[in-house]
Design an enzyme around this catalytic site. Structure first.
Site, PDB file in Angstrom:
ATOM      1  N   HIS A 152       0.767  -1.131   0.092  1.00 10.74           N
ATOM      2  CA  HIS A 152      -0.097  -0.029  -0.017  1.00 10.74           C
ATOM      3  C   HIS A 152       0.850   1.286   0.001  1.00 10.74           C
ATOM      4  O   HIS A 152       2.176   1.206   0.260  1.00 10.74           O
ATOM      5  CB  HIS A 152      -1.038   0.179   0.971  1.00 10.74           C
ATOM      6  N   LYS A 156      -0.644   4.911   4.704  1.00 14.74           N
ATOM      7  CA  LYS A 156      -1.296   4.089   5.287  1.00 14.74           C
ATOM      8  C   LYS A 156      -0.799   3.890   6.540  1.00 14.74           C
ATOM      9  O   LYS A 156       0.318   3.513   7.051  1.00 14.74           O
ATOM     10  CB  LYS A 156      -1.412   2.726   4.467  1.00 14.74           C
TER      11      LYS A 156
HETATM   12  N1  LIG Z   1     -12.711  -1.038   2.962  1.00 13.93           N
HETATM   13  C1  LIG Z   1     -12.055  -0.617   1.794  1.00 13.93           C
HETATM   14  O1  LIG Z   1     -12.382  -1.130   0.651  1.00 13.93           O
HETATM   15  C2  LIG Z   1     -11.118   0.535   1.910  1.00 13.93           C
HETATM   16  C3  LIG Z   1     -10.974   0.950   3.545  1.00 13.93           C
HETATM   17  N2  LIG Z   1      -9.807   1.657   3.529  1.00 13.93           N
HETATM   18  C4  LIG Z   1      -9.652   2.210   4.831  1.00 13.93           C
HETATM   19  O2  LIG Z   1     -10.396   3.342   5.082  1.00 13.93           O
HETATM   20  C5  LIG Z   1      -9.816   4.423   6.000  1.00 13.93           C
HETATM   21  C6  LIG Z   1      -9.499   5.605   5.484  1.00 13.93           C
HETATM   22  O3  LIG Z   1      -8.365   5.364   4.532  1.00 13.93           O
HETATM   23  P1  LIG Z   1      -7.980   6.862   3.590  1.00 13.93           P
HETATM   24  O4  LIG Z   1      -9.187   7.322   2.994  1.00 13.93           O
HETATM   25  O5  LIG Z   1      -7.066   6.210   2.882  1.00 13.93           O
HETATM   26  O6  LIG Z   1      -7.505   7.763   4.821  1.00 13.93           O
HETATM   27  P2  LIG Z   1      -7.312   8.969   5.040  1.00 13.93           P
HETATM   28  O7  LIG Z   1      -6.427   9.577   6.116  1.00 13.93           O
HETATM   29  O8  LIG Z   1      -6.873   9.845   3.571  1.00 13.93           O
HETATM   30  O9  LIG Z   1      -8.584   9.447   5.300  1.00 13.93           O
HETATM   31  C7  LIG Z   1      -9.096   9.674   6.728  1.00 13.93           C
HETATM   32  C8  LIG Z   1     -10.075  10.881   6.736  1.00 13.93           C
HETATM   33  O10 LIG Z   1     -10.637  10.926   8.046  1.00 13.93           O
HETATM   34  C9  LIG Z   1     -10.484  12.011   8.593  1.00 13.93           C
HETATM   35  N3  LIG Z   1     -10.955  11.736  10.298  1.00 13.93           N
HETATM   36  C10 LIG Z   1      -9.929  11.571  11.104  1.00 13.93           C
HETATM   37  N4  LIG Z   1     -10.657  11.521  12.370  1.00 13.93           N
HETATM   38  C11 LIG Z   1     -11.960  12.030  12.188  1.00 13.93           C
HETATM   39  C12 LIG Z   1     -13.344  11.897  12.748  1.00 13.93           C
HETATM   40  N5  LIG Z   1     -13.077  12.024  14.173  1.00 13.93           N
HETATM   41  N6  LIG Z   1     -14.430  12.525  12.340  1.00 13.93           N
HETATM   42  C13 LIG Z   1     -14.216  12.629  10.979  1.00 13.93           C
HETATM   43  N7  LIG Z   1     -13.232  12.421  10.183  1.00 13.93           N
HETATM   44  C14 LIG Z   1     -12.118  12.036  10.747  1.00 13.93           C
HETATM   45  C15 LIG Z   1      -9.188  12.397   8.540  1.00 13.93           C
HETATM   46  O11 LIG Z   1      -8.939  13.622   8.790  1.00 13.93           O
HETATM   47  P3  LIG Z   1      -7.658  14.415   9.095  1.00 13.93           P
HETATM   48  O12 LIG Z   1      -6.610  14.007   8.174  1.00 13.93           O
HETATM   49  O13 LIG Z   1      -8.057  15.768   9.114  1.00 13.93           O
HETATM   50  O14 LIG Z   1      -7.209  13.592  10.317  1.00 13.93           O
HETATM   51  C16 LIG Z   1      -8.895  12.146   7.089  1.00 13.93           C
HETATM   52  O15 LIG Z   1      -9.389  13.186   6.067  1.00 13.93           O
HETATM   53  C17 LIG Z   1      -8.430   3.458   6.502  1.00 13.93           C
HETATM   54  O16 LIG Z   1      -8.691   2.769   7.788  1.00 13.93           O
HETATM   55  C18 LIG Z   1      -8.205   2.460   5.314  1.00 13.93           C
HETATM   56  O17 LIG Z   1      -7.469   1.559   5.623  1.00 13.93           O
HETATM   57  C19 LIG Z   1      -9.345   2.609   2.562  1.00 13.93           C
HETATM   58  C20 LIG Z   1      -9.559   2.156   1.219  1.00 13.93           C
HETATM   59  C21 LIG Z   1     -10.469   1.361   0.768  1.00 13.93           C
HETATM   60  O1  LIG Z   2      -5.602   2.133   3.341  1.00 20.23           O
HETATM   61  C1  LIG Z   2      -5.857   1.728   2.115  1.00 20.23           C
HETATM   62  O2  LIG Z   2      -5.548   2.553   1.317  1.00 20.23           O
HETATM   63  C2  LIG Z   2      -6.561   0.616   2.015  1.00 20.23           C
HETATM   64  N1  LIG Z   2      -7.144  -0.075   2.868  1.00 20.23           N
HETATM   65  C3  LIG Z   2      -7.955  -1.330   2.854  1.00 20.23           C
HETATM   66  C4  LIG Z   2      -7.210  -2.423   3.684  1.00 20.23           C
HETATM   67  O3  LIG Z   2      -6.524  -2.045   4.766  1.00 20.23           O
HETATM   68  O4  LIG Z   2      -7.297  -3.548   3.414  1.00 20.23           O
HETATM   69  C5  LIG Z   2      -8.338  -1.801   1.634  1.00 20.23           C
HETATM   70  C6  LIG Z   2      -7.500  -1.310   0.419  1.00 20.23           C
HETATM   71  O5  LIG Z   2      -6.365  -2.196   0.345  1.00 20.23           O
HETATM   72  C7  LIG Z   2      -6.900   0.002   0.580  1.00 20.23           C
END
Ligand SMILES: NC(=O)C1=CN([C@@H]2O[C@H](COP(=O)(O)OP(=O)(O)OC[C@H]3O[C@@H](n4cnc5c(N)ncnc54)[C@H](OP(=O)(O)O)[C@@H]3O)[C@@H](O)[C@H]2O)C=CC1
Ligand SMILES: O=C(O)C1=N[C@H](C(=O)O)C[C@H](O)C1
Length: 267
Positions: A152, A156
């Site tokens: 990743h 991450k």
């Molecule tokens: N299930 C799936 O298919 C996937 C899962 N994921 C997962 O999703 C999650 C997010 O990933 P990603 O978008 O890359 O991460 P990012 O860090 O880019 O986004 C997370 C966001 O959440 C915000 N945040 C933090 N705390 C709060 C809160 N209390 N209330 C509201 N917003 C908040 C952060 O803000 P700030 O930066 O200001 O702290 C940030 O903008 C991870 O756990 C990742 O592993 C990701 C991709 C696919």
């Molecule tokens: O953090 C990410 O970017 C992603 N998180 C998910 C995971 O932890 O499996 C899914 C995807 O691979 C992207």
């Protein structure tokens, strides 16, 4: 005509939040009610570019009866807040947040007696199919060694990825065991020969890799490799929106993508 599903995105300023906003904008099935950002976000109060018009990033959750479903990709703290809101207002919750500890996972499971909940470590169709293939292969080749390698981007926070862990659980389950009994998360130094039945994990972090999962099933004189590579995170956003649409209006319960895909393919 059916009313659009009233939606809030939690973690709206993040990578996944942005991908969701870009899709929702042109999706008439949804009406975006709130784009929730972290309490410390520099974007609070800034406008969100949506077809709804005057919507700004906020940390204030909407009043009662304003929402049908929350889609969360934030982090453990953000998800905890979303869950509290959804439970107290009877709102459905779709979450893709990974890196949750066992206590949090139990809290989520318990909440599903009160709200409709759908969680998935990976919302891509390809990984849903990969999971089925792995179950089949792990059961058919019970003595082969299995390692899961994931890669990743360098931002991450959790490791191994939620997807890698879910794949490991699926394989262990197909072999009649559990990940707790079989996982090996690190190898360093004189570790000795491999213990049969273990599932190894290896983690790569770098650059802008969207998400890759490689499954190695290793026998004597041959090996099977199953690989999924995500090249665009909009696939996860699209899957999460499909889930949100499917979940909206359902009774309380712990749902998963398999349930959604099974129901759709039986139509
Ligand atoms: N299930 C799936 O298919 C996937 C899962 N994921 C997962 O999703 C999650 C997010 O990933 P990603 O978008 O890359 O991460 P990012 O860090 O880019 O986004 C997370 C966001 O959440 C915000 N945040 C933090 N705390 C709060 C809160 N209390 N209330 C509201 N917003 C908040 C952060 O803000 P700030 O930066 O200001 O702290 C940030 O903008 C991870 O756990 C990742 O592993 C990701 C991709 C696919
Ligand atoms: O953090 C990410 O970017 C992603 N998180 C998910 C995971 O932890 O499996 C899914 C995807 O691979 C992207």
């Amino acid at each position: 005509m059916t009313q659009p599903v009233r939606l809030a995105i939690n973690g709206a300023t993040g990578r996944m939040g942005q991908a969701l906003l870009a899709l929702v904008k042109d999706d008439a099935r949804f009406s975006l009610v709130a784009a929730i950002a972290s309490p410390d976000s520099s974007k609070l109060g800034r406008p969100v570019d949506t077809c709804e018009g005057a919507l700004s990033f906020t940390h204030e959750w909407p009043a009662a009866d304003a929402l049908d479903v929350v889609v969360d990709f934030s982090g453990p703290a953000g998800l905890a807040e979303a869950l509290t809101y959804c439970e107290s207002h009877g709102v459905a919750l779709v979450t893709g947040t990974t890196g949750l500890d066992a206590t949090f996972a139990q809290r989520l499971s318990a909440s599903s007696s009160r709200i409709a909940l759908l969680r998935a470590a990976n919302f891509s169709l390809g990984v849903a199919v990969l999971t089925r293939l792995l179950r089949q292969a792990a059961a058919a080749l019970p003595d082969w060694d299995l390692d899961i390698i994931e890669a990743h981007h360098n931002r991450k926070e959790d490791a191994p990825s939620g997807t890698a862990l879910a794949l490991g659980e699926a394989a262990a389950d197909a072999r009649g065991t559990s990940l707790r009994e079989s996982a090996v998360y690190a190898r360093e130094g004189r570790v000795g020969p491999r213990t049969q039945g273990t599932i190894g994990f290896a983690v790569v972090r770098g650059g802008d890799i969207v998400g890759e999962h490689e499954l190695l099933l290793m026998g004597q004189g041959e090996r099977l490799e199953l690989v999924h590579r995500a090249t665009d995170r909009s696939i996860f956003a699209r899957g999460a929106l499909e889930a949100a649409h499917w979940l909206s209006g359902r009774e309380a319960g712990d749902y998963d993508l398999d349930a959604m895909l099974a129901e759709r393919s039986s139509r």
